[in-house]
Write an enzyme that holds these catalytic residues in place. Structure first.
Site, PDB file in Angstrom:
ATOM      1  N   ILE A   1     -10.726 -25.722  19.051  1.00 17.80           N
ATOM      2  CA  ILE A   1     -10.602 -26.762  20.080  1.00 17.80           C
ATOM      3  C   ILE A   1      -9.167 -26.772  20.630  1.00 17.80           C
ATOM      4  CG2 ILE A   1     -10.663 -29.266  20.426  1.00 17.80           C
ATOM      5  CD1 ILE A   1     -12.761 -29.309  18.067  1.00 17.80           C
TER       6      ILE A   1
ATOM      7  N   ASP B   1       3.747 -25.585   8.166  1.00 20.40           N
ATOM      8  CA  ASP B   1       2.653 -25.484   7.203  1.00 20.40           C
ATOM      9  C   ASP B   1       2.396 -26.893   6.704  1.00 20.40           C
ATOM     10  OD1 ASP B   1       0.878 -25.170   5.191  1.00 20.40           O
ATOM     11  OD2 ASP B   1       2.000 -23.635   4.099  1.00 20.40           O
TER      12      ASP B   1
ATOM     13  N   ASN C   1      -3.852 -32.211  15.912  1.00 19.20           N
ATOM     14  CA  ASN C   1      -5.141 -31.527  16.044  1.00 19.20           C
ATOM     15  C   ASN C   1      -5.515 -30.700  14.804  1.00 19.20           C
ATOM     16  OD1 ASN C   1      -7.280 -29.847  17.727  1.00 19.20           O
ATOM     17  ND2 ASN C   1      -5.849 -28.344  16.895  1.00 19.20           N
TER      18      ASN C   1
ATOM     19  N   SER D   1      -9.653 -37.061  14.642  1.00 18.18           N
ATOM     20  CA  SER D   1     -10.372 -37.431  13.445  1.00 18.18           C
ATOM     21  C   SER D   1     -11.727 -36.724  13.503  1.00 18.18           C
ATOM     22  CB  SER D   1     -10.521 -38.951  13.376  1.00 18.18           C
ATOM     23  OG  SER D   1     -11.221 -39.306  12.213  1.00 18.18           O
TER      24      SER D   1
ATOM     25  N   TYR E   1     -12.930 -35.197   2.705  1.00 13.29           N
ATOM     26  CA  TYR E   1     -12.716 -34.989   4.155  1.00 13.29           C
ATOM     27  C   TYR E   1     -12.794 -36.342   4.871  1.00 13.29           C
ATOM     28  CZ  TYR E   1     -13.501 -33.188   8.940  1.00 13.29           C
ATOM     29  OH  TYR E   1     -13.417 -32.925  10.298  1.00 13.29           O
TER      30      TYR E   1
ATOM     31  N   LYS F   1      -9.913 -38.279   7.114  1.00 14.01           N
ATOM     32  CA  LYS F   1     -10.084 -38.561   8.549  1.00 14.01           C
ATOM     33  C   LYS F   1     -10.115 -40.074   8.824  1.00 14.01           C
ATOM     34  CE  LYS F   1     -10.169 -34.391  10.352  1.00 14.01           C
ATOM     35  NZ  LYS F   1      -9.115 -33.941  11.259  1.00 14.01           N
TER      36      LYS F   1
ATOM     37  N   VAL G   1     -18.508 -29.003  17.140  1.00 19.56           N
ATOM     38  CA  VAL G   1     -18.134 -27.709  17.742  1.00 19.56           C
ATOM     39  C   VAL G   1     -18.287 -26.656  16.647  1.00 19.56           C
ATOM     40  CG1 VAL G   1     -16.328 -26.504  19.018  1.00 19.56           C
ATOM     41  CG2 VAL G   1     -16.467 -28.996  19.143  1.00 19.56           C
TER      42      VAL G   1
ATOM     43  N   ASN H   1     -13.109 -22.076  13.421  1.00 20.21           N
ATOM     44  CA  ASN H   1     -12.855 -21.642  12.036  1.00 20.21           C
ATOM     45  C   ASN H   1     -13.002 -22.763  11.017  1.00 20.21           C
ATOM     46  OD1 ASN H   1     -12.329 -19.068  12.845  1.00 20.21           O
ATOM     47  ND2 ASN H   1     -10.137 -19.451  13.164  1.00 20.21           N
TER      48      ASN H   1
HETATM   49  N1  LIG Z   1     -15.257 -28.371  15.076  1.00 21.71           N
HETATM   50  C1  LIG Z   1     -15.832 -29.553  14.906  1.00 21.71           C
HETATM   51  O1  LIG Z   1     -17.065 -29.705  14.966  1.00 21.71           O
HETATM   52  C2  LIG Z   1     -15.001 -30.762  14.624  1.00 21.71           C
HETATM   53  C3  LIG Z   1     -15.649 -31.988  14.456  1.00 21.71           C
HETATM   54  C4  LIG Z   1     -14.891 -33.108  14.183  1.00 21.71           C
HETATM   55  C5  LIG Z   1     -13.516 -33.008  14.092  1.00 21.71           C
HETATM   56  N2  LIG Z   1     -12.906 -31.798  14.245  1.00 21.71           N
HETATM   57  C6  LIG Z   1     -11.449 -31.763  14.101  1.00 21.71           C
HETATM   58  O2  LIG Z   1     -10.871 -31.057  15.181  1.00 21.71           O
HETATM   59  C7  LIG Z   1      -9.659 -30.436  14.766  1.00 21.71           C
HETATM   60  C8  LIG Z   1      -9.637 -28.981  15.243  1.00 21.71           C
HETATM   61  O3  LIG Z   1     -10.656 -28.288  14.558  1.00 21.71           O
HETATM   62  P1  LIG Z   1     -11.340 -26.946  15.083  1.00 21.71           P
HETATM   63  O4  LIG Z   1     -12.792 -27.167  15.040  1.00 21.71           O
HETATM   64  O5  LIG Z   1     -10.700 -26.482  16.328  1.00 21.71           O
HETATM   65  O6  LIG Z   1     -11.023 -25.973  13.852  1.00 21.71           O
HETATM   66  P2  LIG Z   1     -10.065 -24.690  13.710  1.00 21.71           P
HETATM   67  O7  LIG Z   1     -10.316 -23.717  14.787  1.00 21.71           O
HETATM   68  O8  LIG Z   1     -10.218 -24.259  12.302  1.00 21.71           O
HETATM   69  O9  LIG Z   1      -8.632 -25.338  13.934  1.00 21.71           O
HETATM   70  C9  LIG Z   1      -7.929 -25.937  12.914  1.00 21.71           C
HETATM   71  C10 LIG Z   1      -6.472 -25.612  13.122  1.00 21.71           C
HETATM   72  O10 LIG Z   1      -5.717 -26.235  12.062  1.00 21.71           O
HETATM   73  C11 LIG Z   1      -4.763 -25.294  11.624  1.00 21.71           C
HETATM   74  N3  LIG Z   1      -4.372 -25.537  10.236  1.00 21.71           N
HETATM   75  C12 LIG Z   1      -5.174 -25.643   9.150  1.00 21.71           C
HETATM   76  N4  LIG Z   1      -4.430 -25.790   8.041  1.00 21.71           N
HETATM   77  C13 LIG Z   1      -3.130 -25.781   8.424  1.00 21.71           C
HETATM   78  C14 LIG Z   1      -1.897 -25.882   7.740  1.00 21.71           C
HETATM   79  N5  LIG Z   1      -1.826 -26.013   6.412  1.00 21.71           N
HETATM   80  N6  LIG Z   1      -0.753 -25.827   8.456  1.00 21.71           N
HETATM   81  C15 LIG Z   1      -0.784 -25.675   9.791  1.00 21.71           C
HETATM   82  N7  LIG Z   1      -1.925 -25.564  10.500  1.00 21.71           N
HETATM   83  C16 LIG Z   1      -3.087 -25.609   9.822  1.00 21.71           C
HETATM   84  C17 LIG Z   1      -5.460 -23.937  11.737  1.00 21.71           C
HETATM   85  O11 LIG Z   1      -4.488 -22.913  11.706  1.00 21.71           O
HETATM   86  P3  LIG Z   1      -4.834 -21.423  11.182  1.00 21.71           P
HETATM   87  O12 LIG Z   1      -5.345 -20.686  12.377  1.00 21.71           O
HETATM   88  O13 LIG Z   1      -3.521 -20.898  10.699  1.00 21.71           O
HETATM   89  O14 LIG Z   1      -5.863 -21.570  10.102  1.00 21.71           O
HETATM   90  C18 LIG Z   1      -6.156 -24.118  13.073  1.00 21.71           C
HETATM   91  O15 LIG Z   1      -5.315 -23.801  14.136  1.00 21.71           O
HETATM   92  C19 LIG Z   1      -9.600 -30.576  13.237  1.00 21.71           C
HETATM   93  O16 LIG Z   1      -8.714 -31.628  12.916  1.00 21.71           O
HETATM   94  C20 LIG Z   1     -11.013 -30.958  12.867  1.00 21.71           C
HETATM   95  O17 LIG Z   1     -11.081 -31.732  11.693  1.00 21.71           O
HETATM   96  C21 LIG Z   1     -13.607 -30.694  14.526  1.00 21.71           C
END
Ligand SMILES: NC(=O)c1ccc[n+]([C@@H]2O[C@H](COP(=O)([O-])OP(=O)(O)OC[C@H]3O[C@@H](n4cnc5c(N)ncnc54)[C@H](OP(=O)(O)O)[C@@H]3O)[C@@H](O)[C@H]2O)c1
Length: 325
Positions: A28, A92, A119, A167, A197, A201, A228, A232
């Site tokens: 996202i 990190d 994010n 969140s 989790y 959140k 979404v 990852n």
């Molecule tokens: N996808 C969904 O359905 C969904 C639903 C509800 C909420 N969300 C929230 O939306 C946000 C974005 O999620 P996403 O779906 O886009 O997932 P994503 O592609 O996995 O993005 C998560 C990001 O967080 C970074 N991250 C994780 N651990 C970290 C650390 N220790 N230090 C620095 N960066 C770190 C990852 O970096 P790396 O590339 O280095 O791993 C990645 O860029 C998250 O907060 C998630 O909880 C997503």
């Protein structure tokens, strides 16, 4: 659905708009950065992997250029003149020292921050403690973002900035307020990791709400971006040996019926970051959902006594580790 092109554009030669996005290089966050870049922002992507972030920075600039190629010449030239810039800051989130270092770098690099987007996140990973002694989801999703935001507060106050915390609908699993001192290292982890989790959140929403109350000049919003499924976030589950394929199919089915694309997942964030129709007077502390629709977070997340307990616990925990808020 909201069209990002309907949100305001800024000419970077006239106004310096600065955004800081944790994890703004993938999922996202990638589309959040892409649109902010196309709307004239200088963006600082905070990530832990320099190679991944730099690769995404190049792809984002190429994609922005490709998208404008389809426009009429005069509009294309105007849109390209709005292109901002993208920079990398190492962070990190499982390491408070790294969070502190990132804030120091930002303090040296910018005079103000218009939008801070909390994010980055992880979801339902196995129980583990960080080197700071916190459960890994709690620190990544909440505690590190707490410290990060508090350290950047003076820069946000310089321009009545905005704080947006991603969140999740998953926060609803916290159906009763659980003390953050409880570790939740309970068998079977495959179930209880989801509660961890939810706690992380919910805490993020409570923090954002308290921040709004304590800082009425800054717009503080938390949101659920949508389901979404192709990011990852789910990869721990889909990469499990043998049963990973089952989870992959499950998530794809959920995504087919209820999901949105990665780009649609960025719309709520973009609305909260850019919309002129949102103000501190009317919107501070609110919770938004998929596509940028106003919604309500859980009873627990909304309860101010619980939010205050979360805040106080966090301040004490950070103080014990040498980080004074
Ligand atoms: N996808 C969904 O359905 C969904 C639903 C509800 C909420 N969300 C929230 O939306 C946000 C974005 O999620 P996403 O779906 O886009 O997932 P994503 O592609 O996995 O993005 C998560 C990001 O967080 C970074 N991250 C994780 N651990 C970290 C650390 N220790 N230090 C620095 N960066 C770190 C990852 O970096 P790396 O590339 O280095 O791993 C990645 O860029 C998250 O907060 C998630 O909880 C997503």
């Amino acid at each position: 659905m909201l069209n990002p092109d309907d949100l305001p554009f800024f000419d970077p030669t006239k106004t310096e708009k600065i955004a800081v996005v944790t994890g703004g290089h993938s999922g996202i966050g990638y589309y959040t950065t892409l649109h902010l870049f196309m709307h004239g922002f200088t963006i600082y992507i905070c990530g832990r992997n320099s190679h991944k972030v730099h690769k995404a920075m190049r792809t984002i600039i190429d994609e922005a250029t490709d998208r404008t190629n389809t426009l009429q010449l005069d509009i294309r030239n105007e849109r390209r003149s709005f292109f901002g810039s993208i920079h990398y800051i190492h962070i990190d989130l499982t390491d408070l020292k790294s969070v502190e270092r990132a804030t120091l770098k930002l303090q040296r690099s910018v005079t103000h921050i218009d939008v801070l987007i909390n994010n980055a996140g992880i979801m339902a990973v196995p129980y583990q403690l960080t080197k700071d002694g916190f459960e890994t989801q709690l620190q990544t999703n909440y505690i590190s973002h707490f410290l990060f935001t508090m350290r950047l507060l003076p820069l946000l106050k310089e321009c009545n900035g905005r704080v947006i915390s991603l969140s999740s609908l998953g926060h609803l699993l916290e159906f009763k307020y659980w003390k953050l001192s409880e570790k939740w290292n309970i068998w079977p982890d495959i179930i209880f990791t989801w509660f961890r989790y939810a706690i992380s959140k919910t805490s993020l929403i409570q923090f954002t709400k308290m921040l709004a109350i304590k800082n009425p000049d800054i717009l503080c919003i938390s949101l659920h971006p949508g389901l979404v499924m192709n990011t990852n976030l789910f990869s721990y589950w889909t990469r499990l040996p043998l049963i990973g394929i089952f989870f992959w199919v499950l998530f794809q089915v959920i995504g087919f019926f209820f999901g949105v694309s990665n780009e649609q997942g960025s719309l709520a964030t973009l609305k909260c970051a850019l919309s002129n129709n949102m103000s501190t007077e009317n919107d501070n502390g609110k919770y938004y959902t998929t596509g940028g629709i106003e919604s309500k977070s859980s009873y627990i997340a909304n309860n101010l006594d619980d939010a205050a307990s979360t805040w106080i616990w966090t301040v004490h925990q950070l103080k014990d580790r040498g980080y004074k808020i």
